[in-house]
Enzyme design. Sequence first.
Site, PDB file in Angstrom:
ATOM      1  N   MET A  26      81.268 -50.246-111.545  1.00 13.34           N
ATOM      2  CA  MET A  26      81.979 -49.804-112.741  1.00 13.34           C
ATOM      3  C   MET A  26      81.860 -50.772-113.912  1.00 13.34           C
ATOM      4  O   MET A  26      82.117 -50.412-115.044  1.00 13.34           O
ATOM      5  CB  MET A  26      83.462 -49.595-112.418  1.00 13.34           C
ATOM      6  CG  MET A  26      83.740 -48.417-111.528  1.00 13.34           C
ATOM      7  SD  MET A  26      83.510 -46.841-112.376  1.00 13.34           S
ATOM      8  CE  MET A  26      84.974 -46.814-113.414  1.00 13.34           C
TER       9      MET A  26
ATOM     10  N   VAL B 140      82.939 -58.507-114.134  1.00 10.39           N
ATOM     11  CA  VAL B 140      84.132 -59.345-114.214  1.00 10.39           C
ATOM     12  C   VAL B 140      83.728 -60.726-114.708  1.00 10.39           C
ATOM     13  O   VAL B 140      82.765 -61.322-114.192  1.00 10.39           O
ATOM     14  CB  VAL B 140      84.838 -59.454-112.850  1.00 10.39           C
ATOM     15  CG1 VAL B 140      86.089 -60.327-112.977  1.00 10.39           C
ATOM     16  CG2 VAL B 140      85.218 -58.072-112.327  1.00 10.39           C
TER      17      VAL B 140
ATOM     18  N   GLY C 178      79.996 -55.097-110.512  1.00  8.06           N
ATOM     19  CA  GLY C 178      80.152 -53.968-109.607  1.00  8.06           C
ATOM     20  C   GLY C 178      79.642 -52.691-110.248  1.00  8.06           C
ATOM     21  O   GLY C 178      79.070 -52.712-111.351  1.00  8.06           O
TER      22      GLY C 178
ATOM     23  N   ASP D  96      90.844 -48.107-101.004  1.00 13.03           N
ATOM     24  CA  ASP D  96      89.567 -48.823-100.920  1.00 13.03           C
ATOM     25  C   ASP D  96      89.792 -50.244-100.397  1.00 13.03           C
ATOM     26  O   ASP D  96      89.261 -51.207-100.963  1.00 13.03           O
ATOM     27  CB  ASP D  96      88.881 -48.848-102.280  1.00 13.03           C
ATOM     28  CG  ASP D  96      87.391 -49.187-102.176  1.00 13.03           C
ATOM     29  OD1 ASP D  96      86.834 -49.067-101.064  1.00 13.03           O
ATOM     30  OD2 ASP D  96      86.798 -49.585-103.193  1.00 13.03           O
TER      31      ASP D  96
ATOM     32  N   LYS E  30      87.853 -57.804-116.695  1.00 18.07           N
ATOM     33  CA  LYS E  30      87.025 -56.775-116.078  1.00 18.07           C
ATOM     34  C   LYS E  30      86.643 -55.769-117.150  1.00 18.07           C
ATOM     35  O   LYS E  30      87.475 -54.988-117.613  1.00 18.07           O
ATOM     36  CB  LYS E  30      87.782 -56.086-114.942  1.00 18.07           C
ATOM     37  CG  LYS E  30      86.960 -55.024-114.217  1.00 18.07           C
ATOM     38  CD  LYS E  30      87.717 -54.438-113.040  1.00 18.07           C
ATOM     39  CE  LYS E  30      86.887 -53.402-112.301  1.00 18.07           C
ATOM     40  NZ  LYS E  30      87.615 -52.831-111.138  1.00 18.07           N
TER      41      LYS E  30
ATOM     42  N   GLY F 247      81.277 -61.749-111.398  1.00 20.06           N
ATOM     43  CA  GLY F 247      80.675 -60.767-110.503  1.00 20.06           C
ATOM     44  C   GLY F 247      80.426 -59.461-111.223  1.00 20.06           C
ATOM     45  O   GLY F 247      80.917 -59.220-112.329  1.00 20.06           O
TER      46      GLY F 247
END
Length: 414
Positions: free
Chosen positions: A160, A163, A158, A272, A178, A156
Amino acid sequence: MRAELKIVKGRQVGKSVAVGPDESVTLGRSVSADFQVHDQAVSRRHCTVSVTPAGCQLVDLGSANGTYVNGRRTNQCPLRAGDEVRLGSTLITILLESGFLVDIKFCSRCGRSLSQATFDGGEVYDDGGGQYLCPECKPTVDAPVIGDYRVTRMLGRGAMGTVYMGESISTGLRVALKALALDKTQNEKCVKRFLQEAKLAASLQHAGIVQVFDIIEAMGTYCLVMEFVDGCSVIEKLERQGRLEVADGASVARQIAAALQHAFEAKIIHRDIKPHNILVTDDGRAKLVDFGIAKSLEQSGLSRITAPGQHLGTLSYMSPEQLRNALSADQRSDIYSLGATLYHMLAGVPPVAGKDFEEVVIGILDRYPTPIRDVNPAVPESLAQVLEKTMRKDPDERYQFSSELERDLVALGF
């Protein structure tokens, strides 16, 4: 000819059913199915498997989410020894017997059975000495290497970074990697936040929190080496199923409440909590991930990563006080966000929505969501009361500690 259908991945691993000559077995979620599969993505009468003199045959019965054989959706097809049939998130291996049991080969790493089709297609790694790797475990040719870890595939992406799934070259351990996006490495604030996540997450060891093993610097960036979770995020489940069964959603909330209590006792607030940051394995174990904007209570007000008045987190699940000022968020803010996540799991929609940012903000600050039982009547009144308490506007009126929320969910049988 005889066939055996055996669940190898899902909530009922090990359960099997035999199909004799000239017999047919119906698979589905209904109690009237010959082979009941406990999976909400499976239709009540999903498919049939029949054994005839001509061989073994599968027929889909018009299922909502489809029947997949060796990764391909099908309405009708013959089955061979070692074929994998997927219904929802449940994986079933086909074993065939015709006077003798066909020699089934298995992946040396994950134990998954290997169909003849994967061998025929060249998808299986064979070392020539009886060791095999399935397509998922098979090393990627010329796969990039980060430290001691070979990257096998992307999981995946994101804001930042990205991963990946990886494996240790020295031990074979499967991990999640990550990596901080290269463009973020030039931003001092992003690097600080990334390293903060590594430090905070590595300090937490709990069954409900994805473990961070190490942080390495390679290929011009930083990379967290984390526990690999074989499952999917809650948001992926919601996108696929619409909403979760009441018991499943409440069970996830209970487990994450326990994880949050552990973090709070270590003086860490997540800040979060949302469906995107909760992973669930096929057997229902929930794990919290991504401490990227967490804060340590011991350093509250000292860090310059979060400026006064700044709000962090995903808007629809954010508490009123966190929206006003992130520095004021304490453990009760995490409890609110967990409640908002539970609402989404049970309702199929977030508790607050709007056509624009301003409308969502007004909803969080001044309005309460539609009562959960109006959206989903299957939610018992006792659970609805627990949910309502987690999302009260005034933090003093909520549960004060996650352990209290966990206690009440346990008392309700979840």
